[in-house]
Motif scaffolding. Structure first.
Motif, PDB file in Angstrom:
ATOM      1  N   GLY A   1       3.341   6.680 -18.980  1.00  0.00           N
ATOM      2  CA  GLY A   1       2.428   7.011 -17.947  1.00  0.00           C
ATOM      3  C   GLY A   1       2.847   7.415 -16.506  1.00  0.00           C
ATOM      4  O   GLY A   1       2.052   7.123 -15.514  1.00  0.00           O
ATOM      5  N   VAL A   2       4.273   7.706 -16.222  1.00  0.00           N
ATOM      6  CA  VAL A   2       4.895   8.042 -15.229  1.00  0.00           C
ATOM      7  C   VAL A   2       3.989   9.175 -14.567  1.00  0.00           C
ATOM      8  O   VAL A   2       3.748  10.061 -15.052  1.00  0.00           O
ATOM      9  CB  VAL A   2       6.208   8.243 -15.237  1.00  0.00           C
ATOM     10  CG1 VAL A   2       6.708   8.853 -13.685  1.00  0.00           C
ATOM     11  CG2 VAL A   2       6.901   7.082 -15.653  1.00  0.00           C
TER      12      VAL A   2
ATOM     13  N   GLY B   1       0.764  -1.198  -0.020  1.00  0.00           N
ATOM     14  CA  GLY B   1      -0.008   0.037   0.106  1.00  0.00           C
ATOM     15  C   GLY B   1       0.901   1.337   0.116  1.00  0.00           C
ATOM     16  O   GLY B   1       0.457   2.473   0.473  1.00  0.00           O
ATOM     17  N   PHE B   2       1.705   1.193  -0.472  1.00  0.00           N
ATOM     18  CA  PHE B   2       2.808   2.425  -0.719  1.00  0.00           C
ATOM     19  C   PHE B   2       1.903   3.408  -1.285  1.00  0.00           C
ATOM     20  O   PHE B   2       1.400   3.322  -2.358  1.00  0.00           O
ATOM     21  CB  PHE B   2       4.150   2.111  -1.359  1.00  0.00           C
ATOM     22  CG  PHE B   2       5.030   1.530  -0.644  1.00  0.00           C
ATOM     23  CD1 PHE B   2       5.914   2.075   0.219  1.00  0.00           C
ATOM     24  CD2 PHE B   2       5.351  -0.135  -0.953  1.00  0.00           C
ATOM     25  CE1 PHE B   2       6.671   1.306   1.236  1.00  0.00           C
ATOM     26  CE2 PHE B   2       6.174  -0.734  -0.172  1.00  0.00           C
ATOM     27  CZ  PHE B   2       6.975  -0.117   0.762  1.00  0.00           C
TER      28      PHE B   2
ATOM     29  N   GLY C   1      -1.521  -0.491 -10.525  1.00  0.00           N
ATOM     30  CA  GLY C   1      -2.087   0.525 -10.067  1.00  0.00           C
ATOM     31  C   GLY C   1      -1.233   1.446  -8.949  1.00  0.00           C
ATOM     32  O   GLY C   1      -1.668   2.329  -8.293  1.00  0.00           O
ATOM     33  N   ILE C   2       0.003   1.403  -8.869  1.00  0.00           N
ATOM     34  CA  ILE C   2       0.821   2.123  -8.020  1.00  0.00           C
ATOM     35  C   ILE C   2       1.583   3.294  -8.618  1.00  0.00           C
ATOM     36  O   ILE C   2       1.893   3.533  -9.801  1.00  0.00           O
ATOM     37  CB  ILE C   2       2.177   1.194  -7.520  1.00  0.00           C
ATOM     38  CG1 ILE C   2       1.747  -0.096  -7.054  1.00  0.00           C
ATOM     39  CG2 ILE C   2       2.878   2.069  -6.459  1.00  0.00           C
ATOM     40  CD1 ILE C   2       2.762  -1.179  -6.933  1.00  0.00           C
ATOM     41  N   LYS C   3       1.425   4.501  -7.657  1.00  0.00           N
ATOM     42  CA  LYS C   3       1.595   5.917  -8.066  1.00  0.00           C
ATOM     43  C   LYS C   3       3.272   5.756  -8.315  1.00  0.00           C
ATOM     44  O   LYS C   3       3.959   5.557  -7.339  1.00  0.00           O
ATOM     45  CB  LYS C   3       1.373   6.944  -7.607  1.00  0.00           C
ATOM     46  CG  LYS C   3       1.886   8.340  -7.524  1.00  0.00           C
ATOM     47  CD  LYS C   3       1.206   9.439  -6.874  1.00  0.00           C
ATOM     48  CE  LYS C   3       1.673  10.668  -7.013  1.00  0.00           C
ATOM     49  NZ  LYS C   3       1.351  11.737  -6.293  1.00  0.00           N
ATOM     50  N   VAL C   4       3.886   5.900  -9.342  1.00  0.00           N
ATOM     51  CA  VAL C   4       5.398   5.720  -9.481  1.00  0.00           C
ATOM     52  C   VAL C   4       5.980   7.092 -10.261  1.00  0.00           C
ATOM     53  O   VAL C   4       5.155   7.793 -10.795  1.00  0.00           O
ATOM     54  CB  VAL C   4       5.495   4.612 -10.718  1.00  0.00           C
ATOM     55  CG1 VAL C   4       5.047   4.821 -11.928  1.00  0.00           C
ATOM     56  CG2 VAL C   4       7.013   4.246 -10.575  1.00  0.00           C
TER      57      VAL C   4
END
Length: 406
Positions: free
Chosen positions: A193-194, A126-127, A165-168
């Motif tokens: 899509g960063v 859950g980062f 689906g992790i914000k990166v």
């Protein structure tokens, strides 16, 4: 950290200036270096990490006790870093416990090990954000990182995060050897899509101190900021996809941006922007940011490894941060006891004196002027003798064909 995109939006969609609530020391963002072990050999590594076991790192029990203290103290954000944090044997146990304790939990990684089961576990932790370090395209990155194939492995890590689906975000340290690839990295962000792009200026610490000769020259730095400002403006006005742009380790970036705004916006918008920038206050070492290193030593930030406030093995972080450490007291002063160009600068309230560790490394004096300030005397409101002038808005020609946006 200078949040360029956030402050750009103050020019298009102004919001009230936030003021600090409460008394006592600011609860800091804590950057926790969990281990020095790392599979790469980066030229600018501030922790001088390597792919070996380092004795003396916090045990699992010590790490959990420290985490409980951080949670009880109420820190707003925790960034788990390294070395390579995925090489820490109990990373995911630490992350699971931290998730319920802090509002924002981030992972700072080289990205090469985010694949398969590791990628699934990063997602399950859950980062809120995963920052992956890339210092150029292809062979350029591999040269900086000291391992062939590091670019492809890191890019795979970006894609594995996006697929889950992790914000990166991409983290890029600009030097004279890779500055020309900044446009390609921004393009890479758009292609993949960063969500976020972080440009870090070189700090003279660890291997970064040995390679200070590779620091980006001032004209390269200005060109980099021009590109990022243009990209942030395109995003703010809806002409490009949203990309959250931030910079770090050179708070003069905020002054450079403010001077850009003076060339392109009306006085009321510029005054509003300056109010927001002064509320932020620039460099936050020892105030809004803190570091715990792999041995449990606490520092004013990640680059002050030669100055230790104490150890969490002996004293809780909360007690160290609220104690009577003399360096913390000086770093928290506003204005700070700055000298040279920094001492005379008319924008101290915006940049906070910039990154003190560079001055310390070059002169032995943490309050000397920061050698990485790339603004000229006119831009920071001082004369050739080093005396402060009365600053008036800069009225030079805008880089935009319309000359002024508003």
């Amino acid at each position: 950290m200078f949040r360029l995109s956030e402050y750009m939006e103050q020019l298009t969609h102004p919001t009230p200036v936030r003021t600090r609530r409460g008394k006592g020391p600011v609860k800091p963002v804590v950057i926790w270096n969990l281990t020095r072990r790392c599979n790469l050999r980066c030229r600018h590594c501030y922790t001088v990490s390597s792919d070996v076991h380092f004795p003396g790192e916090l045990s699992h029990e010590q790490a959990m006790a420290t985490l409980d203290d951080l949670g009880a103290f109420g820190i707003p954000a925790l960034i788990l870093s390294g070395g390579e944090p995925l090489d820490r044997f109990d990373l995911f146990e630490i992350a699971a416990r931290a998730r319920s304790m802090v509002r924002m939990l981030a992972l700072s990684t080289n990205g090469t090990k985010i694949q398969g089961e590791n990628a699934d576990r990063v997602a399950e932790a859950g980062f809120d954000y995963v920052g992956i370090s890339i210092d150029g395209i292809g062979a350029t990155n591999d040269w900086f990182r000291g391992v062939d194939g590091a670019f492809n492995d890191a890019l795979r890590g970006v894609r594995e995060c996006k697929a889950r689906g992790i914000k990166v975000g991409l983290r890029f340290t600009v030097t004279r050897d890779n500055h020309a690839q900044l446009p390609d990295l921004i393009r890479l962000c758009d292609d993949e899509g960063v969500d976020k792009f972080y440009l870090s200026h070189l700090v003279y610490a660890g291997r970064g101190d040995k390679h200070r000769g590779e620091d980006s020259e001032h004209d390269h730095t200005r060109a980099a900021l021009d590109l990022l400002i243009a990209r942030a403006w395109d995003s703010a006005r809806g002409a490009a996809r949203r990309l959250d742009i931030v910079t770090g380790n050179n708070d003069a970036d905020a002054v450079y941006f403010l001077r850009w705004a003076e060339r392109n916006f009306d006085a009321a918008r510029v005054a509003h922007l300056r109010d927001h920038l002064e509320a932020w206050g620039g460099n936050s070492s020892g105030l809004g940011v803190a570091n715990i290193d792999t041995q449990g030593n606490v520092h004013p930030d990640t680059y002050w490894s030669d100055y230790t406030i104490g150890s969490v093995k002996e004293t809780p972080f909360s007690a160290l941060w609220t104690g009577n450490d003399p360096m913390l007291a000086q770093l928290r002063r506003r204005p700070r006891p700055l000298k040279g160009r920094c001492g005379a600068c008319a924008f101290q309230a915006v940049c906070g004196g910039n990154t003190r560790i560079r001055a310390l490394q070059l002169t032995g004096d943490p309050w000397a002027e920061d050698p990485a300030c790339y603004l000229d005397n006119d831009e920071i409101g001082i004369d050739e003798a080093g005396e402060r002038l009365t600053v008036t808005p800069f009225r030079g020609k805008s880089h935009d064909p319309a000359h002024r946006f508003f």
